[in-house]
Design an enzyme around this catalytic site. Structure first.
Site, PDB file in Angstrom:
ATOM      1  N   GLN A 116       0.815  -1.226   0.000  1.00 30.17           N
ATOM      2  CA  GLN A 116       0.000   0.000   0.000  1.00 30.17           C
ATOM      3  C   GLN A 116       0.850   1.279   0.000  1.00 30.17           C
ATOM      4  O   GLN A 116       0.315   2.379   0.010  1.00 30.17           O
ATOM      5  CB  GLN A 116      -0.927   0.014   1.221  1.00 30.17           C
ATOM      6  CG  GLN A 116      -1.913  -1.139   1.281  1.00 30.17           C
ATOM      7  CD  GLN A 116      -1.375  -2.316   2.091  1.00 30.17           C
ATOM      8  OE1 GLN A 116      -0.174  -2.384   2.374  1.00 30.17           O
ATOM      9  NE2 GLN A 116      -2.248  -3.238   2.449  1.00 30.17           N
ATOM     10  N   ASP A 117       2.164   1.140  -0.008  1.00 22.23           N
ATOM     11  CA  ASP A 117       3.044   2.295   0.147  1.00 22.23           C
ATOM     12  C   ASP A 117       2.940   3.257  -1.035  1.00 22.23           C
ATOM     13  O   ASP A 117       3.084   2.860  -2.204  1.00 22.23           O
ATOM     14  CB  ASP A 117       4.494   1.816   0.293  1.00 22.23           C
ATOM     15  CG  ASP A 117       5.443   2.953   0.571  1.00 22.23           C
ATOM     16  OD1 ASP A 117       5.498   3.393   1.729  1.00 22.23           O
ATOM     17  OD2 ASP A 117       6.115   3.405  -0.379  1.00 22.23           O
TER      18      ASP A 117
END
Length: 313
Positions: free
Chosen positions: A266-267
């Site tokens: 999700q970065d």
């Protein structure tokens, strides 16, 4: 001297300093590039001539050290600037640096895989010798992962600076002040209202305090079997903490516990890097990222670090 295969082979004590031989490949300039990515960094200082000054806590006492590269010897000189310079403390300082700079990692194995990949091969050529610069302390790593949730990197650095300068220990040396990360026992005694003036949300304040209380109580530490018994078990243990989701857990597993398969999918930095490298019109979907990362299985953490580095190209 022969290249070290472990830290025990790498250390040579020399008065008030210790020489730490580093394995190859290792790039000190690439390491400095990562360490100087924010002017708001408060936990180390890089001088104009490339020395690194950092305040450590060794056996609960402060130790200010200076790191200088000795490229002709493939090593780092770690010099004691302030505090007790006893040999056992210098050894611990060298151990910290070994962990901080990821010197135990088999980077060559990652390179063999990456050299065959059209996305990664240009990155490993451009940034050869870059290792994952870590966060050796688990409490600090988890705090940093909480602080960085759903905000920009620049604001995260500002929050960390306020947090450290309000609750961390400091030492003055030659007119400059150096800081160490707050002790979890100090943070464990706080309430959310104490952190709100620093611009922490109430949720983040409670998350930080909750992790601090676990660490201070001894129920969470880096050597726990649940964290050392395999990646899946470590994810389960960390995500059981209030406020630690998959992104935060993978971030800590990548930069502190050194699991090479850690993948903070999700970065936002990964999304930006992939969009830039692949010339996408929009940020990639999670499905696209999983497909991209599939050939990199077992090396996701290293791929991520190189993708992050590509944002500065």
């Amino acid at each position: 001297m022969p290249l070290p295969s472990s830290i025990d082979d790498a250390i040579v004590l020399d008065g008030d300093s210790v020489f730490l031989a580093h394995p190859m490949p290792f790039s000190y300039p690439e390491t400095l590039g990562y360490l100087t990515r924010s002017n708001e960094e408060v936990l180390h200082r890089v001088t104009d001539d490339g020395r690194i000054l950092k305040l450590l806590r060794i056996k609960d006492l402060p130790l200010l050290v200076e790191l200088a590269h000795e490229p002709d010897r493939d090593g780092l000189r770690i010099r004691c600037l302030s505090g007790s310079c006893a040999s056992e403390r210098l050894r611990e300082a060298a151990g910290y640096v070994w962990d901080w700079f990821g010197l135990d990692a088999d980077v060559e194995a990652f390179y063999r895989m990456a050299a065959r990949d059209p996305v990664l091969s240009p990155l490993i050529l451009r940034h050869s010798g870059l290792r994952i610069v870590g966060v050796p302390d688990l409490f600090e790593a988890l705090c940093w992962s909480i602080i960085g949730q759903q905000i920009t990197l620049s604001f995260a650095y500002q929050l960390k600076k306020r947090f450290v300068q309000t609750y961390g220990d400091s030492l003055e040396y030659e007119g400059e002040r150096f800081w160490s990360f707050p002790d979890p026992a100090v943070i464990a005694r706080l309430s959310a209202d104490d952190l709100r003036p620093l611009q922490f949300s109430r949720n983040k304040a409670n998350f930080l305090i909750g992790v601090a209380r676990e660490v201070a109580a001894g129920t969470l530490n880096k050597a726990q079997p649940e964290l050392r018994g395999g990646f899946d078990a470590a994810v389960v243990r960390l995500t059981a903490l209030h406020g630690i989701g998959p992104w935060s857990a993978n971030y800590a597993l990548m930069r502190c516990l050194r699991y090479p398969e850690a993948f903070p999918i999700q970065d936002a930095g990964i999304h930006q890097a992939v969009r830039k490298l692949l010339n996408l019109d929009a940020k990639p979907t999670l499905a696209q990222l999983r497909e991209l990362y599939a050939p990199w299985a077992g090396w996701e953490a290293f791929a991520t670090f190189y993708l992050w580095r590509s944002l500065s190209d």
